[in-house]
Every structure is written in C-alpha cells, then in structure tokens.
Design a protein around this motif. Structure first.
Motif, PDB file in Angstrom:
ATOM      1  N   PRO A  96       3.500 -10.371  21.475  1.00 56.02           N
ATOM      2  CA  PRO A  96       4.046  -9.236  22.217  1.00 56.02           C
ATOM      3  C   PRO A  96       4.601  -8.133  21.305  1.00 56.02           C
ATOM      4  CG  PRO A  96       4.806 -11.299  23.165  1.00 56.02           C
ATOM      5  CD  PRO A  96       4.057 -11.637  21.913  1.00 56.02           C
ATOM      6  N   ASP A  97       5.240  -8.501  20.221  1.00 56.50           N
ATOM      7  CA  ASP A  97       5.822  -7.526  19.291  1.00 56.50           C
ATOM      8  C   ASP A  97       4.989  -7.407  18.022  1.00 56.50           C
ATOM      9  OD1 ASP A  97       7.973  -7.007  21.006  1.00 56.50           O
ATOM     10  OD2 ASP A  97       9.094  -8.716  20.220  1.00 56.50           O
ATOM     11  N   GLY A  98       3.718  -7.714  18.099  1.00 56.17           N
ATOM     12  CA  GLY A  98       2.850  -7.726  16.925  1.00 56.17           C
ATOM     13  C   GLY A  98       2.780  -6.392  16.208  1.00 56.17           C
ATOM     14  N   GLU A  99       2.678  -5.320  16.949  1.00 57.20           N
ATOM     15  CA  GLU A  99       2.583  -3.979  16.367  1.00 57.20           C
ATOM     16  C   GLU A  99       3.859  -3.646  15.600  1.00 57.20           C
ATOM     17  OE1 GLU A  99       0.185  -1.445  15.414  1.00 57.20           O
ATOM     18  OE2 GLU A  99      -0.763  -2.573  17.000  1.00 57.20           O
ATOM     19  N   GLU A 100       4.998  -3.940  16.217  1.00 59.30           N
ATOM     20  CA  GLU A 100       6.289  -3.672  15.571  1.00 59.30           C
ATOM     21  C   GLU A 100       6.460  -4.520  14.310  1.00 59.30           C
ATOM     22  OE1 GLU A 100      10.982  -4.242  16.695  1.00 59.30           O
ATOM     23  OE2 GLU A 100       9.593  -3.719  18.300  1.00 59.30           O
ATOM     24  N   VAL A 159      -1.810  -3.284   7.458  1.00 57.67           N
ATOM     25  CA  VAL A 159      -1.313  -4.510   8.081  1.00 57.67           C
ATOM     26  C   VAL A 159      -1.449  -4.303   9.580  1.00 57.67           C
ATOM     27  CG1 VAL A 159       0.662  -6.053   8.368  1.00 57.67           C
ATOM     28  CG2 VAL A 159       0.312  -4.877   6.187  1.00 57.67           C
ATOM     29  N   VAL A 160      -2.313  -5.098  10.205  1.00 61.61           N
ATOM     30  CA  VAL A 160      -2.579  -4.939  11.637  1.00 61.61           C
ATOM     31  C   VAL A 160      -2.502  -6.293  12.330  1.00 61.61           C
ATOM     32  CG1 VAL A 160      -4.052  -2.913  11.323  1.00 61.61           C
ATOM     33  CG2 VAL A 160      -5.073  -5.163  11.299  1.00 61.61           C
ATOM     34  N   PRO A 161      -2.137  -6.302  13.597  1.00 57.56           N
ATOM     35  CA  PRO A 161      -2.113  -7.571  14.331  1.00 57.56           C
ATOM     36  C   PRO A 161      -3.524  -8.138  14.485  1.00 57.56           C
ATOM     37  CG  PRO A 161      -1.252  -5.761  15.693  1.00 57.56           C
ATOM     38  CD  PRO A 161      -1.711  -5.182  14.402  1.00 57.56           C
ATOM     39  N   SER A 162      -3.616  -9.422  14.455  1.00 58.24           N
ATOM     40  CA  SER A 162      -4.905 -10.095  14.595  1.00 58.24           C
ATOM     41  C   SER A 162      -5.322 -10.132  16.062  1.00 58.24           C
ATOM     42  CB  SER A 162      -4.806 -11.524  14.070  1.00 58.24           C
ATOM     43  OG  SER A 162      -5.976 -12.241  14.375  1.00 58.24           O
ATOM     44  N   ARG A 191       7.538  -1.539  -0.603  1.00 55.93           N
ATOM     45  CA  ARG A 191       8.697  -1.526  -1.498  1.00 55.93           C
ATOM     46  C   ARG A 191       8.537  -2.465  -2.681  1.00 55.93           C
ATOM     47  NH1 ARG A 191      13.670  -2.879   2.021  1.00 55.93           N
ATOM     48  NH2 ARG A 191      14.325  -3.359  -0.073  1.00 55.93           N
ATOM     49  N   LEU A 192       7.650  -3.443  -2.584  1.00 53.78           N
ATOM     50  CA  LEU A 192       7.474  -4.420  -3.663  1.00 53.78           C
ATOM     51  C   LEU A 192       6.664  -3.822  -4.807  1.00 53.78           C
ATOM     52  CD1 LEU A 192       6.674  -7.608  -1.573  1.00 53.78           C
ATOM     53  CD2 LEU A 192       8.834  -7.025  -2.686  1.00 53.78           C
ATOM     54  N   CYS A 198       4.075  -5.762  12.389  1.00 52.26           N
ATOM     55  CA  CYS A 198       3.152  -5.284  11.355  1.00 52.26           C
ATOM     56  C   CYS A 198       3.666  -4.014  10.692  1.00 52.26           C
ATOM     57  CB  CYS A 198       1.760  -5.063  11.945  1.00 52.26           C
ATOM     58  SG  CYS A 198       0.930  -6.598  12.345  1.00 52.26           S
ATOM     59  N   THR A 199       4.266  -3.132  11.473  1.00 52.55           N
ATOM     60  CA  THR A 199       4.836  -1.903  10.914  1.00 52.55           C
ATOM     61  C   THR A 199       5.973  -2.233   9.953  1.00 52.55           C
ATOM     62  OG1 THR A 199       4.236  -0.675  12.900  1.00 52.55           O
ATOM     63  CG2 THR A 199       5.941   0.293  11.497  1.00 52.55           C
ATOM     64  N   ALA A 200       6.856  -3.151  10.359  1.00 51.84           N
ATOM     65  CA  ALA A 200       7.980  -3.548   9.506  1.00 51.84           C
ATOM     66  C   ALA A 200       7.488  -4.264   8.248  1.00 51.84           C
ATOM     67  CB  ALA A 200       8.937  -4.440  10.291  1.00 51.84           C
ATOM     68  N   LEU A 201       6.502  -5.131   8.392  1.00 57.80           N
ATOM     69  CA  LEU A 201       5.956  -5.846   7.236  1.00 57.80           C
ATOM     70  C   LEU A 201       5.304  -4.883   6.256  1.00 57.80           C
ATOM     71  CD1 LEU A 201       5.299  -8.469   5.757  1.00 57.80           C
ATOM     72  CD2 LEU A 201       3.245  -8.653   7.163  1.00 57.80           C
TER      73      LEU A 201
END
Length: 70
Positions: free
Chosen positions: A3-7, A32-35, A18-19, A9-12
């Motif tokens: 349900p929160d996959g998009e959110e 980075v996209v939801p499967s 930053r790494l 992926c955006t945060a990840l």
C-alpha cells in the motif's frame, strides 16, 4: 504492490543518494520502484530454485537449466 510502496521507494531512493560511492560520476541514477511481481515473488523464486536444484542434483534432469539459476 505494498500500500505504501511508492512512498517507501521515494524514501529509500533519497537515502541511497546520500551514501558515498554508490554511483558512477556522470552515470544516470538507478531508479527505485515498487515491484509489480506481487507479495509472494520471493517465495515463488525460492520454490523454483529448490525445484531446479532437486531436478538437477537428485534426479539428474535439467542440469543445463540448473546452471543458469543463481
């Protein structure tokens, strides 16, 4: 998809940016996209891998197929 996959992926993606050392200078960023494979994709992959191993190692079937399974 979760349900929160998009959110998620955006945060990840933001955290990965930053790494240090993950990207190649000048190369496009990795998306980075939801499967779309569904919730049981990992389980199905594990069963497929187990079946390929059993066929190749125990039954002597599909040895060429087993070589391509990582």
């Amino acid at each position: 998809m979760l349900p929160d996959g998009e959110e998620f992926c955006t945060a990840l993606a933001a955290e990965l940016e930053r790494l240090p050392g993950l990207g190649v200078p000048g190369a496009p960023a990795v998306a980075v996209v939801p499967s779309g494979l569904g919730r049981d994709a990992v389980s199905r992959g594990a069963v497929a891998r187990s079946l390929a191993t059993a066929r190749a190692e125990r039954l002597g079937l599909g040895a060429g197929l087993h070589a391509g399974v990582a």
